[in-house]
Design a protein around this motif. Structure first.
Motif, short mmCIF file in Angstrom:
data_model
loop_
_atom_site.label_atom_id
_atom_site.label_comp_id
_atom_site.label_asym_id
_atom_site.label_seq_id
_atom_site.Cartn_x
_atom_site.Cartn_y
_atom_site.Cartn_z
N LYS A 29 0.81 -1.20 0.00
CA LYS A 29 0.00 0.00 0.00
C LYS A 29 0.86 1.27 0.00
O LYS A 29 0.46 2.31 0.49
N THR A 34 -2.34 3.18 -8.54
CA THR A 34 -3.35 3.46 -9.57
C THR A 34 -3.88 2.18 -10.21
O THR A 34 -5.04 2.13 -10.60
N SER A 37 -7.32 -1.89 -7.34
CA SER A 37 -8.71 -1.49 -7.22
C SER A 37 -8.96 -0.79 -5.89
O SER A 37 -8.23 -0.98 -4.92
N THR A 38 -10.03 -0.01 -5.86
CA THR A 38 -10.39 0.70 -4.63
C THR A 38 -10.71 -0.28 -3.51
O THR A 38 -10.35 -0.06 -2.35
N LYS A 39 -11.37 -1.37 -3.87
CA LYS A 39 -11.72 -2.40 -2.87
C LYS A 39 -10.46 -3.01 -2.25
O LYS A 39 -10.39 -3.23 -1.04
N LYS A 41 -7.42 -1.60 -2.08
CA LYS A 41 -6.73 -0.60 -1.26
C LYS A 41 -7.45 -0.38 0.06
O LYS A 41 -6.82 -0.18 1.10
N ARG A 42 -8.77 -0.44 0.03
CA ARG A 42 -9.56 -0.26 1.25
C ARG A 42 -9.33 -1.42 2.23
O ARG A 42 -9.23 -1.22 3.43
#
Length: 65
Positions: A29, A34, A37-39, A41-42
């Protein structure tokens, strides 16, 4: 008997909980975010416990053994 020295990076990286469990932050992280995916990284945001296979090594670095 010589003193056991604490690993300098380990004492900044790991946190010991009240019941003796050791917390760590998740890898992957820091850069090249870029393409992830957002999922993904979350889910990497939170902390988790050190796996029992690595527990003795981390405890030795923290001077607990």
């Amino acid at each position: 008997m010589p003193k056991v020295k604490t690993h300098s990076r380990a004492k900044k990286t790991f946190k010991v909980g009240g019941n003796g469990q050791i917390k760590r932050f998740m890898a992957f992280k820091s850069h090249l975010l870029t393409k992830k995916s957002t999922k993904r990284k979350r889910s990497l945001r939170g902390s988790t416990l050190v796996h029992e296979a690595n527990l003795n090594l981390v405890k030795r670095m923290l001077g607990m053994r």
